[in-house]
Design a protein around this motif. Structure first.
Motif, mmCIF file in Angstrom:
data_model
loop_
_atom_site.group_PDB
_atom_site.id
_atom_site.type_symbol
_atom_site.label_atom_id
_atom_site.label_comp_id
_atom_site.label_asym_id
_atom_site.label_seq_id
_atom_site.Cartn_x
_atom_site.Cartn_y
_atom_site.Cartn_z
ATOM 1 N N MET A 63 0.829 -1.165 0.000
ATOM 2 C CA MET A 63 0.000 0.000 0.000
ATOM 3 C C MET A 63 0.882 1.240 0.000
ATOM 4 S SD MET A 63 -2.910 0.742 2.720
ATOM 5 C CE MET A 63 -4.467 0.396 2.098
ATOM 6 N N ARG A 64 0.552 2.158 -0.887
ATOM 7 C CA ARG A 64 1.342 3.378 -0.988
ATOM 8 C C ARG A 64 0.560 4.545 -0.408
ATOM 9 N NH1 ARG A 64 4.285 3.443 -6.812
ATOM 10 N NH2 ARG A 64 5.357 1.488 -6.548
ATOM 11 N N PHE A 65 1.253 5.396 0.278
ATOM 12 C CA PHE A 65 0.656 6.607 0.841
ATOM 13 C C PHE A 65 1.295 7.822 0.193
ATOM 14 C CE2 PHE A 65 -0.010 3.531 4.237
ATOM 15 C CZ PHE A 65 -1.352 3.728 4.481
ATOM 16 N N LEU A 66 0.476 8.826 0.001
ATOM 17 C CA LEU A 66 0.966 10.074 -0.536
ATOM 18 C C LEU A 66 1.233 10.999 0.650
ATOM 19 C CD1 LEU A 66 1.544 11.511 -3.189
ATOM 20 C CD2 LEU A 66 -0.803 12.285 -3.206
ATOM 21 N N VAL A 67 2.433 11.461 0.783
ATOM 22 C CA VAL A 67 2.812 12.271 1.935
ATOM 23 C C VAL A 67 3.171 13.683 1.442
ATOM 24 C CG1 VAL A 67 4.446 12.513 3.847
ATOM 25 C CG2 VAL A 67 3.707 10.235 3.108
ATOM 26 N N PHE A 68 2.541 14.701 2.080
ATOM 27 C CA PHE A 68 2.846 16.092 1.780
ATOM 28 C C PHE A 68 3.480 16.732 2.994
ATOM 29 C CE2 PHE A 68 -0.857 15.370 -0.992
ATOM 30 C CZ PHE A 68 -0.302 15.727 -2.219
ATOM 31 N N LYS A 69 4.461 17.542 2.736
ATOM 32 C CA LYS A 69 5.058 18.304 3.824
ATOM 33 C C LYS A 69 4.149 19.475 4.154
ATOM 34 C CE LYS A 69 9.865 17.333 2.739
ATOM 35 N NZ LYS A 69 11.152 17.944 2.411
ATOM 36 N N ARG A 70 4.182 19.927 5.362
ATOM 37 C CA ARG A 70 3.376 21.059 5.802
ATOM 38 C C ARG A 70 3.667 22.304 4.971
ATOM 39 N NH1 ARG A 70 4.042 22.843 11.847
ATOM 40 N NH2 ARG A 70 3.901 20.603 12.001
ATOM 41 N N GLU A 71 4.919 22.551 4.602
ATOM 42 C CA GLU A 71 5.291 23.716 3.806
ATOM 43 C C GLU A 71 4.657 23.670 2.421
ATOM 44 O OE1 GLU A 71 7.716 21.759 5.293
ATOM 45 O OE2 GLU A 71 7.977 23.063 7.024
ATOM 46 N N THR A 72 4.573 22.469 1.837
ATOM 47 C CA THR A 72 3.969 22.313 0.515
ATOM 48 C C THR A 72 2.475 22.614 0.564
ATOM 49 O OG1 THR A 72 5.599 20.587 -0.006
ATOM 50 C CG2 THR A 72 3.652 20.724 -1.421
ATOM 51 N N VAL A 73 1.783 22.123 1.557
ATOM 52 C CA VAL A 73 0.348 22.371 1.716
ATOM 53 C C VAL A 73 0.103 23.863 1.921
ATOM 54 C CG1 VAL A 73 -1.676 21.944 3.178
ATOM 55 C CG2 VAL A 73 -0.145 20.068 2.596
ATOM 56 N N LEU A 74 0.890 24.491 2.758
ATOM 57 C CA LEU A 74 0.753 25.924 2.995
ATOM 58 C C LEU A 74 1.014 26.718 1.726
ATOM 59 C CD1 LEU A 74 2.028 26.235 6.556
ATOM 60 C CD2 LEU A 74 0.539 27.916 5.556
ATOM 61 N N TYR A 75 2.016 26.346 0.945
ATOM 62 C CA TYR A 75 2.337 27.034 -0.307
ATOM 63 C C TYR A 75 1.162 26.931 -1.293
ATOM 64 C CZ TYR A 75 4.505 28.061 -4.778
ATOM 65 O OH TYR A 75 4.775 28.588 -6.007
ATOM 66 N N VAL A 76 0.609 25.738 -1.446
ATOM 67 C CA VAL A 76 -0.514 25.534 -2.366
ATOM 68 C C VAL A 76 -1.739 26.315 -1.887
ATOM 69 C CG1 VAL A 76 -2.140 23.806 -3.258
ATOM 70 C CG2 VAL A 76 0.316 23.317 -3.231
ATOM 71 N N LEU A 77 -2.023 26.306 -0.602
ATOM 72 C CA LEU A 77 -3.164 27.005 -0.040
ATOM 73 C C LEU A 77 -3.032 28.526 -0.228
ATOM 74 C CD1 LEU A 77 -5.812 26.705 1.527
ATOM 75 C CD2 LEU A 77 -4.491 26.903 3.620
ATOM 76 N N ILE A 78 -1.892 29.074 0.066
ATOM 77 C CA ILE A 78 -1.672 30.517 -0.078
ATOM 78 C C ILE A 78 -1.729 30.917 -1.556
ATOM 79 C CG2 ILE A 78 0.055 32.357 0.178
ATOM 80 C CD1 ILE A 78 0.838 31.033 2.843
#
Length: 149
Positions: free
Chosen positions: A1-16
């Motif tokens: 099973m594979r999981f997709l992992v995002f760093k907090r900085e990446t999520v914040l960058y996409v959101l902003i």
């Protein structure tokens, strides 16, 4: 099973980035109709305002008909010294002879025709555009207001 992992900085960058893009898009959409259109005549900017004649009629319970004529829009706002061409189109009523109180401006709007009235006020105040045919209380006076700031 594979999981997709995002760093907090990446999520914040996409959101902003999404918020900024949505804000810019909304600004362009909301500002779309706010541009004042000017004609250049003799090297000067002249704003155009369009007005029409309108009529409301109804029949009362006792069979009496009542009517009211009006200019639409009923109030226009100008800056002192501003040059404006007021285009008045005759829609309802055969004829509307008019004058602008406190000035020498007068004219006649006929059904199906358009009249151009050049406006230029150097004094602030409220000037009434009055139809001579419909100026009594039996028709509800046909008056528009030109407010000069």
């Amino acid at each position: 099973m594979r999981f997709l992992v995002f760093k907090r900085e990446t999520v914040l960058y996409v959101l902003i980035s999404g918020i900024i893009l949505a804000t810019i898009s909304a600004w362009f959409i909301l500002k779309k109709g706010d541009t004042v259109v000017f004609n250049v005549q003799n090297g000067q900017n002249v704003r155009e305002i369009h007005m029409v004649t309108g009529e409301f009629k109804t029949t009362m319970k006792d069979g009496t008909q009542i009517e009211s004529y009006r200019w639409d829009p009923g109030t226009i706002f100008l800056d002192k010294g501003e040059k404006v061409n007021l285009y008045i189109s005759g829609i309802n009523g055969e004829e509307h002879p008019f004058y602008i109180e406190g000035t020498n401006l007068k004219g006649d709007v006929k059904k199906g025709e358009e009249v151009v009235v050049p406006l230029h006020f150097n004094q602030p105040g409220t000037y009434r555009l009055i139809c001579k045919t419909h100026n009594d209380k039996s028709h509800s006076p046909m008056i528009a207001y030109i407010v000069v700031k």
